[in-house]
Structures are given as C-alpha cells and as structure tokens.
Scaffold this motif. Structure first.
Motif, PDB file in Angstrom:
ATOM      1  N   LEU A 248      19.420  59.021  54.546  1.00  0.00           N
ATOM      2  CA  LEU A 248      20.804  58.569  54.450  1.00  0.00           C
ATOM      3  C   LEU A 248      20.874  57.376  53.503  1.00  0.00           C
ATOM      4  O   LEU A 248      20.282  56.315  53.763  1.00  0.00           O
ATOM      5  N   LEU A 249      21.576  57.565  52.386  1.00  0.00           N
ATOM      6  CA  LEU A 249      21.700  56.512  51.380  1.00  0.00           C
ATOM      7  C   LEU A 249      22.734  55.477  51.797  1.00  0.00           C
ATOM      8  O   LEU A 249      23.536  55.703  52.702  1.00  0.00           O
ATOM      9  N   ASP A 250      22.728  54.316  51.116  1.00  0.00           N
ATOM     10  CA  ASP A 250      23.568  53.178  51.533  1.00  0.00           C
ATOM     11  C   ASP A 250      23.330  52.874  53.001  1.00  0.00           C
ATOM     12  O   ASP A 250      24.260  52.689  53.800  1.00  0.00           O
ATOM     13  N   GLY A 251      22.054  52.800  53.360  1.00  0.00           N
ATOM     14  CA  GLY A 251      21.683  52.686  54.763  1.00  0.00           C
ATOM     15  C   GLY A 251      22.224  51.464  55.461  1.00  0.00           C
ATOM     16  O   GLY A 251      22.467  51.496  56.669  1.00  0.00           O
ATOM     17  N   GLU A 252      22.450  50.363  54.721  1.00  0.00           N
ATOM     18  CA  GLU A 252      22.972  49.159  55.364  1.00  0.00           C
ATOM     19  C   GLU A 252      24.370  49.387  55.933  1.00  0.00           C
ATOM     20  O   GLU A 252      24.745  48.799  56.957  1.00  0.00           O
ATOM     21  N   GLN A 253      25.158  50.257  55.292  1.00  0.00           N
ATOM     22  CA  GLN A 253      26.486  50.575  55.815  1.00  0.00           C
ATOM     23  C   GLN A 253      26.378  51.328  57.140  1.00  0.00           C
ATOM     24  O   GLN A 253      27.117  51.053  58.085  1.00  0.00           O
ATOM     25  N   TRP A 254      25.447  52.259  57.207  1.00  0.00           N
ATOM     26  CA  TRP A 254      25.309  53.079  58.420  1.00  0.00           C
ATOM     27  C   TRP A 254      24.599  52.334  59.533  1.00  0.00           C
ATOM     28  O   TRP A 254      24.909  52.532  60.713  1.00  0.00           O
ATOM     29  N   ALA A 255      23.665  51.475  59.183  1.00  0.00           N
ATOM     30  CA  ALA A 255      23.005  50.676  60.214  1.00  0.00           C
ATOM     31  C   ALA A 255      24.000  49.730  60.878  1.00  0.00           C
ATOM     32  O   ALA A 255      23.889  49.415  62.063  1.00  0.00           O
ATOM     33  N   GLY A 256      25.005  49.294  60.100  1.00  0.00           N
ATOM     34  CA  GLY A 256      25.994  48.365  60.632  1.00  0.00           C
ATOM     35  C   GLY A 256      27.042  49.000  61.515  1.00  0.00           C
ATOM     36  O   GLY A 256      27.738  48.300  62.246  1.00  0.00           O
ATOM     37  N   ILE A 257      27.196  50.342  61.469  1.00  0.00           N
ATOM     38  CA  ILE A 257      28.272  50.966  62.264  1.00  0.00           C
ATOM     39  C   ILE A 257      28.059  50.838  63.778  1.00  0.00           C
ATOM     40  O   ILE A 257      29.029  50.497  64.472  1.00  0.00           O
ATOM     41  N   PRO A 258      26.898  51.071  64.407  1.00  0.00           N
ATOM     42  CA  PRO A 258      25.672  51.660  63.880  1.00  0.00           C
ATOM     43  C   PRO A 258      25.664  53.178  64.110  1.00  0.00           C
ATOM     44  O   PRO A 258      26.349  53.687  64.988  1.00  0.00           O
ATOM     45  N   VAL A 259      24.868  53.870  63.309  1.00  0.00           N
ATOM     46  CA  VAL A 259      24.819  55.324  63.385  1.00  0.00           C
ATOM     47  C   VAL A 259      23.804  55.819  64.415  1.00  0.00           C
ATOM     48  O   VAL A 259      23.866  56.976  64.839  1.00  0.00           O
ATOM     49  N   PHE A 260      22.893  54.966  64.861  1.00  0.00           N
ATOM     50  CA  PHE A 260      21.790  55.431  65.700  1.00  0.00           C
ATOM     51  C   PHE A 260      22.243  55.984  67.055  1.00  0.00           C
ATOM     52  O   PHE A 260      21.772  57.054  67.469  1.00  0.00           O
ATOM     53  N   PRO A 261      23.148  55.317  67.779  1.00  0.00           N
ATOM     54  CA  PRO A 261      23.622  55.914  69.040  1.00  0.00           C
ATOM     55  C   PRO A 261      24.324  57.261  68.821  1.00  0.00           C
ATOM     56  O   PRO A 261      24.250  58.148  69.666  1.00  0.00           O
ATOM     57  N   LEU A 262      25.027  57.393  67.691  1.00  0.00           N
ATOM     58  CA  LEU A 262      25.668  58.665  67.362  1.00  0.00           C
ATOM     59  C   LEU A 262      24.615  59.765  67.239  1.00  0.00           C
ATOM     60  O   LEU A 262      24.752  60.844  67.825  1.00  0.00           O
ATOM     61  N   LEU A 263      23.551  59.507  66.500  1.00  0.00           N
ATOM     62  CA  LEU A 263      22.501  60.512  66.332  1.00  0.00           C
ATOM     63  C   LEU A 263      21.848  60.840  67.667  1.00  0.00           C
ATOM     64  O   LEU A 263      21.585  62.017  67.977  1.00  0.00           O
ATOM     65  N   GLU A 268      21.060  64.694  71.949  1.00  0.00           N
ATOM     66  CA  GLU A 268      21.031  64.910  73.400  1.00  0.00           C
ATOM     67  C   GLU A 268      21.900  66.101  73.789  1.00  0.00           C
ATOM     68  O   GLU A 268      21.527  66.903  74.651  1.00  0.00           O
ATOM     69  N   ARG A 269      23.042  66.226  73.142  1.00  0.00           N
ATOM     70  CA  ARG A 269      23.966  67.308  73.494  1.00  0.00           C
ATOM     71  C   ARG A 269      23.576  68.634  72.850  1.00  0.00           C
ATOM     72  O   ARG A 269      24.134  69.686  73.187  1.00  0.00           O
ATOM     73  N   GLY A 270      22.665  68.615  71.900  1.00  0.00           N
ATOM     74  CA  GLY A 270      22.236  69.844  71.250  1.00  0.00           C
ATOM     75  C   GLY A 270      23.057  70.232  70.051  1.00  0.00           C
ATOM     76  O   GLY A 270      22.910  71.345  69.536  1.00  0.00           O
ATOM     77  N   ASP A 271      23.928  69.326  69.568  1.00  0.00           N
ATOM     78  CA  ASP A 271      24.711  69.626  68.363  1.00  0.00           C
ATOM     79  C   ASP A 271      23.819  69.695  67.128  1.00  0.00           C
ATOM     80  O   ASP A 271      24.078  70.468  66.205  1.00  0.00           O
ATOM     81  N   ILE A 272      22.805  68.853  67.102  1.00  0.00           N
ATOM     82  CA  ILE A 272      21.856  68.854  65.991  1.00  0.00           C
ATOM     83  C   ILE A 272      20.451  68.813  66.579  1.00  0.00           C
ATOM     84  O   ILE A 272      20.252  68.330  67.698  1.00  0.00           O
ATOM     85  N   PRO A 273      19.465  69.306  65.857  1.00  0.00           N
ATOM     86  CA  PRO A 273      18.100  69.279  66.383  1.00  0.00           C
ATOM     87  C   PRO A 273      17.528  67.874  66.341  1.00  0.00           C
ATOM     88  O   PRO A 273      17.998  67.020  65.571  1.00  0.00           O
ATOM     89  N   PRO A 274      16.499  67.605  67.127  1.00  0.00           N
ATOM     90  CA  PRO A 274      15.815  66.306  66.988  1.00  0.00           C
ATOM     91  C   PRO A 274      15.309  66.138  65.559  1.00  0.00           C
ATOM     92  O   PRO A 274      14.686  67.036  65.000  1.00  0.00           O
ATOM     93  N   VAL A 437      25.595  69.044  61.256  1.00  0.00           N
ATOM     94  CA  VAL A 437      25.679  70.281  62.049  1.00  0.00           C
ATOM     95  C   VAL A 437      25.711  71.495  61.129  1.00  0.00           C
ATOM     96  O   VAL A 437      25.022  72.499  61.358  1.00  0.00           O
ATOM     97  N   ALA A 438      26.516  71.421  60.072  1.00  0.00           N
ATOM     98  CA  ALA A 438      26.654  72.567  59.170  1.00  0.00           C
ATOM     99  C   ALA A 438      25.325  72.934  58.513  1.00  0.00           C
ATOM    100  O   ALA A 438      25.049  74.113  58.285  1.00  0.00           O
ATOM    101  N   LEU A 439      24.509  71.932  58.218  1.00  0.00           N
ATOM    102  CA  LEU A 439      23.261  72.188  57.507  1.00  0.00           C
ATOM    103  C   LEU A 439      22.076  72.435  58.425  1.00  0.00           C
ATOM    104  O   LEU A 439      20.982  72.739  57.953  1.00  0.00           O
ATOM    105  N   THR A 440      22.277  72.330  59.733  1.00  0.00           N
ATOM    106  CA  THR A 440      21.190  72.593  60.678  1.00  0.00           C
ATOM    107  C   THR A 440      21.550  73.675  61.687  1.00  0.00           C
ATOM    108  O   THR A 440      20.757  73.965  62.577  1.00  0.00           O
ATOM    109  N   GLY A 441      22.737  74.296  61.499  1.00  0.00           N
ATOM    110  CA  GLY A 441      23.237  75.199  62.528  1.00  0.00           C
ATOM    111  C   GLY A 441      22.980  76.667  62.288  1.00  0.00           C
ATOM    112  O   GLY A 441      23.688  77.510  62.828  1.00  0.00           O
ATOM    113  N   GLY A 442      22.012  77.017  61.458  1.00  0.00           N
ATOM    114  CA  GLY A 442      21.705  78.428  61.252  1.00  0.00           C
ATOM    115  C   GLY A 442      22.326  78.961  59.985  1.00  0.00           C
ATOM    116  O   GLY A 442      22.685  78.225  59.067  1.00  0.00           O
ATOM    117  N   GLY A 443      22.497  80.273  59.915  1.00  0.00           N
ATOM    118  CA  GLY A 443      22.955  80.930  58.694  1.00  0.00           C
ATOM    119  C   GLY A 443      24.380  80.586  58.341  1.00  0.00           C
ATOM    120  O   GLY A 443      25.194  80.247  59.190  1.00  0.00           O
TER     121      GLY A 443
END
Length: 461
Positions: A248-263, A268-274, A437-443
């Motif tokens: 993820l580029l411009d990482g300082e922007q995402w670290a500040g949101i922060p994005v980690f709990p979102l991931l 945890e819910r299975g929307d995206i793989p580990p 999700v779109a890029l990890t969700g199969g065909g």
C-alpha cells in the motif's frame, strides 16, 4: 531545464481548477427556523439541541427524487465575518462565494445547503473567518494545501488570483465540524449520504488484532530512507502456505487512519484472505512527485529490495496472482505502472483516482497520458486491475475512462467503478476494501450497475 524542475512540472495536472458546483437550496429544517425567526417564535436553544442529537450535516430527502438537501451548520455571532465550507479540493475564482454560509439575521445560525444526489460522499472542514483579523492567527496550511495554493495561483488569470488567494487564506482557519457524525482524521469530517456505497469496514465489526511493526528502511537503489509498516494478521493462511501480500503506497496516510483494524476485521469476517500488508511511506512531497510518476527505480526498489527484505522471518508469496499493489492519485498511477512493468511480481493492482493524465504536457514536450499509450502497445497486460474514480474529479475522469477503454479493447481483466465523490481520502477509505475483495474473491464476473450521472461499476473478465 533542471531535472528537479522538469519532474515537478510533469506532475502538475493540466488545465485550470474547477470547484464543486452543486445546486444551492434551503433545507426544510432551516426554512422552518427562518419562518419561526420572522414570526418571533424561534426556539434557538431547542434547534441546537436537535442538531446536537442528529449530528451534522442535516440530511433531508427531497420527495420523489434521488436528491437530498444537505445542510452544513456553524454556530457563531458577530465575531465572525464569514463561515466557509471546504468540501472539495479544487479551487477557482468563485470558490469563496460558492461555499460561503449565510447567517440567519439576529441568530447564531450559519447555514449552507447543497442539493446532492443521495449517494454522495465527501470529506469536509469548516472555516470560521474572524471579523477582526487580529483576533485569531490562522494556522499554517498543510503541505498539500500550500502546494495547491501555489499551483492554483500559477494557473489563474491575473484578475482571478485575489479571489483564489482569499479562498486559501480562509482554509487556514478550517477545522473539523464539531457535530459531524463521521470523522476522517484530526482535520477532516465526513458526510456520507444514505445511498453512498456501503463501507465494509463499518460492517465488519472487530477482528482479532494482528501485529504491526514500524521500520526505517534505507534503499540503495533510491538512496533514501523511509518508514515502512508491516501488518501481520492474527489469522494464518488456511492451507499453511505463504502469505498473500498487499503493498500500500502513501503508507503514512493509511497508518494514520489507521487501516490495520480494518484489515483485521475484514480478515476475521472472511471478506478477504489472511494477508501481510506492507505500507510504504512517501518520504516527502518532492520525493513523492519523483518516485510515484512511472519511476522505474521505485518499482525496482519495491521488487528487488523491499519485498525480499519483508520476507525475512516470514514466508511471503512470490506468486504475482497473490500480490496486490494499491495506491491513490500518483500512487494509483504507480500501482498500475508496477503491474505493467513488473508483472512477474505484481499481478494485481488497485488504482484509486489514478493520475492517468500524467505527464503534464508543459513539462513533457506535449506528451500526456503516457501509461495509457504504453498499455495500448504492450505485449503483456497486467493480470487483474481494480480502477475507481470520482465523477467530480474533473481532471481525472476522462483520462481514466480512456485508460479503461484501452484495457477493454485489449481484453484485460479489470473492475471499474465511478463513484459520486471527488479526489478524496474519505472515498478512498470506503473503496479500498472493495478493491481488495474484488482482487482476492475468485474469478472475474461481468457486470454493470448504473449509478447515475455517467457513474457505473463494471467488471470485465
């Protein structure tokens, strides 16, 4: 032309700024208050109590339409000369007047109502401009705001420059809306209308927290040092295999949101793989404008230095089909460029509001939209791409559509989304999970969902 000047000029978007031009109206709640004031029966404390309970802006459906009256409010009196709404990053000579709140005479109510389609999302701030300039010293503009000020003034006609300067001078007073229902960060509030695309991160709940490491990484290729964050979720890959990777580029922007709990929550819910996420900071503005502009040494840094280093002590995949690179604006341009030039490493790319106009012709001997040309001529296309752009991104919308058409003509696999918003981290925050999700969700599946005003969601196998 010196190299640093040439680099800067090629990363200045072409064309003049164009501020958001929504229809102004008066919301029902404010209309009722204006009538009550005129009749001498207004309950101003009661009005503000209701506002505190509902939060701001006030959002009221307009009957039998897909529109809402969106009323922004500020509480103040004669100590204020103006109250200005900042809900768009573009600036032109009319910005100040178009976004100026009105005060109901004899009250402490400042108001501005936009008529907006009900799927709009935007970050915003409010600037209470003091009547006495010496009463409060405005804070300095953030780096990007100061850069946009210089760029806007440089493009403007001489007669328009005082009005544009006034807009940016007011921005120095901008603060978050204290009654907003949503916040983006310490500086910006968010408005999301009822039909705005749902945000997976809001619905995902809480996930088992992963670990976050913050490192200082020195690149021999680039000759500089930057901060890198590595997020490893609590849940492991189900098959015991190597970790999929998100860069993820411009990482300082995402670290500040922060994005980690979102991931963590989405995993945890299975929307995206580990997956392991690597956030790469941009160092500073001059470095960013150089490195995130189809810069081959930066792609080599990611491929040859950063990912091998991040693999030390953890088993990261080397499979491009399980490696995503994501970015926004110039970062979105770079994400797709990396998937084009280093397809052996980056088989998936998320580009949000990609700067596909690049380079600006003034600094590139008339050339523009270079990546679209490269993809039209390429022997090999990126594996899978997720593109998104806002319908209010005046300089990006048409270049992005042309790039989309090029990918379609070449038979590339991609998702394409146009959303009702602008060049805005609030929209990127909402859309990033959809891209993952779109890029990890199969065909791939082919689908088109109209969204009004030319907006659409399209997926091409």
């Amino acid at each position: 032309m010196p190299r640093e000047v040439d680099t800067f000029l090629t990363t200045v978007p072409p064309g003049k700024g164009r501020a958001l031009r929504p229809d102004r109206t008066t919301g029902p709640a404010v209309e009722a208050l204006i009538a009550a004031v005129a009749e001498g029966r207004a309950d101003l404390p009661g009005f503000w109590r209701t506002v505190e309970e509902r939060g701001t802006p006030l959002v009221e459906r307009i009957d039998a339409t897909d529109q809402c009256a969106v009323t922004f409010l500020w509480r103040g009196g004669n100590e204020l000369a103006d109250v200005i709404l900042f809900a768009d990053k573009a600036a032109d000579a009319d910005s100040y007047e178009c976004n100026r709140m009105e005060r109901i005479p004899g009250t402490d109510v400042w108001h501005l109502t936009y008529r907006m389609r009900a799927d709009w999302r935007s970050s915003y701030a409010i600037a209470p401009v003091p009547a006495d300039p010496s009463a409060a010293s405005p804070g300095p503009l953030e780096e990007m705001a100061a850069i946009r000020r210089r760029r806007s003034l440089a493009r403007a006609e001489p007669a328009d420059r005082p009005a544009i300067a006034r807009w940016f001078d007011a921005m120095a007073h901008a603060v978050p809306d204290p009654r907003a229902r949503e916040r983006l960060d310490a500086s910006w509030s968010v408005v999301s209308l009822p039909d705005a695309p749902p945000e997976l991160w809001r619905d995902a709940g809480a996930g088992a927290p992963g670990t976050v490491e913050e490192h200082s990484f020195t690149s021999a290729i680039l000759g500089n040092t930057r901060t890198v964050w590595i997020h490893e979720p609590a849940r492991r890959p189900a098959d015991g295999g190597p970790w999929p990777v998100l860069v993820l580029l411009d990482g300082e922007q995402w670290a500040g949101i922060p994005v980690f709990p979102l991931l963590d929550a989405l995993i945890e819910r299975g929307d995206i793989p580990p997956m392991v996420s690597i956030l790469v900071s941009a160092v500073d503005f001059p470095t960013r404008t150089r490195e995130l502009a189809c810069h081959d040494p930066f792609v080599a840094f990611l491929d040859e230095e950063l990912l091998p280093w991040a693999s030390e002590g953890r088993r990261l995949t080397s499979d491009p089909e399980h490696t995503i690179i994501a970015g926004q604006s110039l970062g979105g341009l770079t994400a797709l460029y990396a998937a084009h030039t280093a397809a052996h490493r980056f088989g998936r790319a998320i580009s949000q509001s990609g700067s596909f106009w690049w380079p600006a012709p003034v600094g590139a001997d008339g050339e523009t939209e270079r990546l679209t040309r490269l993809l039209a001529q390429a022997d090999r296309l990126p594996g899978r791409v997720h593109l998104s752009v806002g319908v209010h991104e005046w300089r990006l919308l048409e270049p992005t559509r042309r790039l989309r058409d090029t990918l379609a003509q070449r038979g590339a696999a991609f998702d394409y989304v146009e959303y009702n918003g602008g060049h805005d981290r609030a929209c990127w925050r909402a859309g990033l999970p959809d891209g993952i999700v779109a890029l990890t969700g199969g065909g791939a599946r082919s689908r088109t969902v109209p969204a009004g005003d030319g907006a659409a969601r399209t997926r091409h196998a």
